[in-house]
Design a protein around this motif. Structure first.
Motif, PDB file in Angstrom:
ATOM      1  N   GLU A  19       2.750   1.446  -3.776  1.00 49.24           N
ATOM      2  CA  GLU A  19       1.914   1.634  -4.967  1.00 49.24           C
ATOM      3  C   GLU A  19       0.858   2.726  -4.793  1.00 49.24           C
ATOM      4  OE1 GLU A  19       2.264   0.592  -7.848  1.00 49.24           O
ATOM      5  OE2 GLU A  19       3.557  -1.158  -7.744  1.00 49.24           O
ATOM      6  N   ILE A  20       0.247   2.793  -3.633  1.00 49.33           N
ATOM      7  CA  ILE A  20      -0.853   3.750  -3.437  1.00 49.33           C
ATOM      8  C   ILE A  20      -0.346   5.086  -2.909  1.00 49.33           C
ATOM      9  CG2 ILE A  20      -3.094   4.126  -2.358  1.00 49.33           C
ATOM     10  CD1 ILE A  20      -2.938   1.756  -4.349  1.00 49.33           C
ATOM     11  N   TRP A  21       0.451   5.048  -1.865  1.00 51.75           N
ATOM     12  CA  TRP A  21       0.865   6.289  -1.231  1.00 51.75           C
ATOM     13  C   TRP A  21       2.044   6.952  -1.946  1.00 51.75           C
ATOM     14  CZ3 TRP A  21      -0.485  10.221   1.416  1.00 51.75           C
ATOM     15  CH2 TRP A  21       0.457  11.019   2.061  1.00 51.75           C
ATOM     16  N   HIS A  22       3.180   6.250  -2.031  1.00 49.66           N
ATOM     17  CA  HIS A  22       4.395   6.883  -2.557  1.00 49.66           C
ATOM     18  C   HIS A  22       4.252   7.272  -4.030  1.00 49.66           C
ATOM     19  CE1 HIS A  22       8.662   7.723  -3.192  1.00 49.66           C
ATOM     20  NE2 HIS A  22       8.540   7.040  -4.308  1.00 49.66           N
ATOM     21  N   ASN A  23       3.855   6.349  -4.879  1.00 47.17           N
ATOM     22  CA  ASN A  23       3.806   6.624  -6.314  1.00 47.17           C
ATOM     23  C   ASN A  23       2.698   7.591  -6.714  1.00 47.17           C
ATOM     24  OD1 ASN A  23       6.018   5.104  -6.996  1.00 47.17           O
ATOM     25  ND2 ASN A  23       4.853   3.353  -7.779  1.00 47.17           N
ATOM     26  N   ARG A  24       1.563   7.516  -6.069  1.00 45.31           N
ATOM     27  CA  ARG A  24       0.385   8.254  -6.539  1.00 45.31           C
ATOM     28  C   ARG A  24       0.026   9.486  -5.715  1.00 45.31           C
ATOM     29  NH1 ARG A  24      -0.232   3.019  -7.966  1.00 45.31           N
ATOM     30  NH2 ARG A  24      -1.202   2.590  -9.995  1.00 45.31           N
ATOM     31  N   LYS A  25       0.388   9.495  -4.406  1.00 45.34           N
ATOM     32  CA  LYS A  25      -0.136  10.562  -3.546  1.00 45.34           C
ATOM     33  C   LYS A  25       0.941  11.382  -2.843  1.00 45.34           C
ATOM     34  CE  LYS A  25      -4.514   8.192  -2.568  1.00 45.34           C
ATOM     35  NZ  LYS A  25      -5.416   7.695  -1.503  1.00 45.34           N
ATOM     36  N   ARG A  26       2.026  10.770  -2.472  1.00 45.21           N
ATOM     37  CA  ARG A  26       3.010  11.483  -1.643  1.00 45.21           C
ATOM     38  C   ARG A  26       3.680  12.605  -2.426  1.00 45.21           C
ATOM     39  NH1 ARG A  26       8.117  12.123   0.185  1.00 45.21           N
ATOM     40  NH2 ARG A  26       8.392  12.135   2.461  1.00 45.21           N
ATOM     41  N   ARG A  27       3.637  13.825  -1.891  1.00 44.86           N
ATOM     42  CA  ARG A  27       4.218  14.985  -2.564  1.00 44.86           C
ATOM     43  C   ARG A  27       5.707  15.089  -2.201  1.00 44.86           C
ATOM     44  NH1 ARG A  27       0.356  17.749  -5.023  1.00 44.86           N
ATOM     45  NH2 ARG A  27      -1.811  17.429  -4.334  1.00 44.86           N
ATOM     46  N   HIS A  28       6.514  15.263  -3.213  1.00 42.29           N
ATOM     47  CA  HIS A  28       7.962  15.242  -3.047  1.00 42.29           C
ATOM     48  C   HIS A  28       8.531  16.640  -3.273  1.00 42.29           C
ATOM     49  CE1 HIS A  28      12.109  13.959  -3.211  1.00 42.29           C
ATOM     50  NE2 HIS A  28      11.745  12.712  -3.002  1.00 42.29           N
ATOM     51  N   SER A  29       9.349  17.090  -2.346  1.00 46.14           N
ATOM     52  CA  SER A  29       9.890  18.448  -2.430  1.00 46.14           C
ATOM     53  C   SER A  29      10.756  18.655  -3.670  1.00 46.14           C
ATOM     54  CB  SER A  29      10.709  18.756  -1.167  1.00 46.14           C
ATOM     55  OG  SER A  29      11.794  17.848  -1.034  1.00 46.14           O
ATOM     56  N   GLN A  30      11.486  17.616  -4.097  1.00 46.65           N
ATOM     57  CA  GLN A  30      12.364  17.742  -5.260  1.00 46.65           C
ATOM     58  C   GLN A  30      11.601  17.659  -6.582  1.00 46.65           C
ATOM     59  OE1 GLN A  30      15.646  18.474  -4.966  1.00 46.65           O
ATOM     60  NE2 GLN A  30      15.223  18.609  -2.768  1.00 46.65           N
ATOM     61  N   LEU A  31      10.314  17.372  -6.521  1.00 43.61           N
ATOM     62  CA  LEU A  31       9.493  17.275  -7.731  1.00 43.61           C
ATOM     63  C   LEU A  31       8.485  18.422  -7.810  1.00 43.61           C
ATOM     64  CD1 LEU A  31       8.746  13.433  -7.685  1.00 43.61           C
ATOM     65  CD2 LEU A  31      10.618  14.622  -8.829  1.00 43.61           C
ATOM     66  N   GLY A  32       8.762  19.531  -7.149  1.00 45.24           N
ATOM     67  CA  GLY A  32       7.818  20.639  -7.138  1.00 45.24           C
ATOM     68  C   GLY A  32       6.561  20.318  -6.361  1.00 45.24           C
ATOM     69  N   TRP A  33       6.699  19.495  -5.338  1.00 37.00           N
ATOM     70  CA  TRP A  33       5.605  19.054  -4.477  1.00 37.00           C
ATOM     71  C   TRP A  33       4.547  18.249  -5.227  1.00 37.00           C
ATOM     72  CZ3 TRP A  33       7.175  19.304   0.240  1.00 37.00           C
ATOM     73  CH2 TRP A  33       8.039  20.319   0.622  1.00 37.00           C
ATOM     74  N   LEU A  34       4.969  17.565  -6.264  1.00 36.15           N
ATOM     75  CA  LEU A  34       4.091  16.649  -6.986  1.00 36.15           C
ATOM     76  C   LEU A  34       4.437  15.216  -6.592  1.00 36.15           C
ATOM     77  CD1 LEU A  34       4.256  18.198 -10.579  1.00 36.15           C
ATOM     78  CD2 LEU A  34       2.463  18.547  -8.866  1.00 36.15           C
ATOM     79  N   SER A  35       3.499  14.310  -6.798  1.00 33.37           N
ATOM     80  CA  SER A  35       3.796  12.891  -6.621  1.00 33.37           C
ATOM     81  C   SER A  35       4.591  12.414  -7.836  1.00 33.37           C
ATOM     82  CB  SER A  35       2.503  12.090  -6.476  1.00 33.37           C
ATOM     83  OG  SER A  35       1.813  12.063  -7.719  1.00 33.37           O
ATOM     84  N   ASP A  64       0.824  -1.200   0.000  1.00 38.42           N
ATOM     85  CA  ASP A  64       0.000   0.000   0.000  1.00 38.42           C
ATOM     86  C   ASP A  64       0.866   1.261   0.000  1.00 38.42           C
ATOM     87  OD1 ASP A  64      -2.848   1.213   0.564  1.00 38.42           O
ATOM     88  OD2 ASP A  64      -1.496   2.154   2.014  1.00 38.42           O
ATOM     89  N   TYR A  65       1.963   1.243   0.766  1.00 35.88           N
ATOM     90  CA  TYR A  65       2.843   2.402   0.825  1.00 35.88           C
ATOM     91  C   TYR A  65       3.511   2.658  -0.526  1.00 35.88           C
ATOM     92  CZ  TYR A  65       6.596   5.535   2.268  1.00 35.88           C
ATOM     93  OH  TYR A  65       7.452   6.607   2.382  1.00 35.88           O
TER      94      TYR A  65
END
Length: 283
Positions: free
Chosen positions: A254-270, A251-252
């Motif tokens: 496939e669901i959370w990290h890849n699709r929902k978690r916002r990343h600071s190095q990606l402009g706060w996008l998943s 779940d972490y």
């Protein structure tokens, strides 16, 4: 000392005797001590040979005193064996794993920035405990978008664990274009140096790369990923079973990290949002 190739003049000065006395001593017949040492040398050599070369000084001493009734001290046995070049078997031989030359080179050199997907993948293994035992997880991460493109979970850290994660990344490109020449970077663990992992990577056109031994900075991006996963998932509760933890890891990833978690190095996008936005921008 002279018998051990020390200069006679220096040896005599050290022990406080004259050179003339030393050479006069050479003309005398052997002393009782020298005769006994020669006899002990022959006897100890025989005992050592009969043990098939396995006995050390303690067992040779036991054989001499208990088995043959020879009155001799342990230190004397050790001295005679040392001078005769005899030693016992010292445990199992330590075989060194041959490091394949084609994956020993570090092609990344701590530069993880890439301008597109499938240019550089990094991979590693982590472990976490449950009441049933440990769970091992291998992840393949695309450094372009920090997206998990392959993963595998098992109860043991075998070559199959890392090969399955790599196979998922290769066989399921997730709507992206998979081209040859992708670098797959790892540490020098035995799993990543295995024939199965290396053959799977080469057969798919990937270029294996490895960092140096014991240096986390050579694979710092995936180490950072594990650190976040440790804080956000693994250390937040006590896990009862392997199945419970495996489901939570799935779940972490496939669901959370890849699709929902916002990343600071990606402009706060998943990761998936970042890839989609870049495709739209390029188009």
């Amino acid at each position: 000392m002279a018998a051990e190739k020390f200069p006679v003049q220096v040896a005599c000065r050290v022990v406080g005797v004259s050179e003339s006395g030393y050479y006069e001593r050479l003309k005398r017949p052997p002393s009782e001590r020298a005769v006994r040492h020669a006899w002990l040398t022959d006897l100890i050599t025989q005992v050592h040979a009969e043990s098939r070369g396995t006995y050390g000084s303690r067992r040779v001493h036991a054989e001499l005193t208990l088995g043959r009734g020879v009155a001799v001290g342990h230190n004397q046995v050790e001295l005679v064996m040392h001078r005769a070049g005899l030693q016992g078997a010292t445990g199992r031989p330590k075989w060194k794993r041959i490091k394949p030359d084609n994956i020993a080179t570090d092609l990344v050199e701590r530069d993880f920035a890439r301008g597109g997907p499938n240019q550089l993948w990094v991979t590693d293994i982590t472990e976490h405990s449950t009441r049933e035992g440990k769970v091992y997880c291998c992840v393949v991460l695309d450094t372009y978008s920090r997206r998990v493109v392959g993963w595998s979970i098992d109860a043991s850290p075998t070559a199959a664990l890392v090969t399955n994660a790599l196979g998922m990344a290769i066989d399921t490109p997730l709507g992206r274009t998979t081209a040859g020449g992708t670098v797959i970077h790892s540490d020098q663990g035995v799993q990543f140096a295995s024939w199965a992992f290396t053959d799977r990577a080469k057969a798919s056109g990937l270029v294996p790369s490895m960092g140096s031994v014991g240096d986390c900075y050579d694979n710092s991006m995936i180490e950072s990923f594990w650190s976040r996963m440790q804080v956000e998932l693994l250390d937040r509760k006590k896990w009862k079973t392997r199945v419970e933890l495996a489901n939570a890891i799935f779940d972490y990833l496939e669901i959370w990290h890849n699709r929902k978690r916002r990343h600071s190095q990606l402009g706060w996008l998943s990761p998936i949002e970042y890839e989609r936005n870049r495709i739209i921008t390029v188009a």
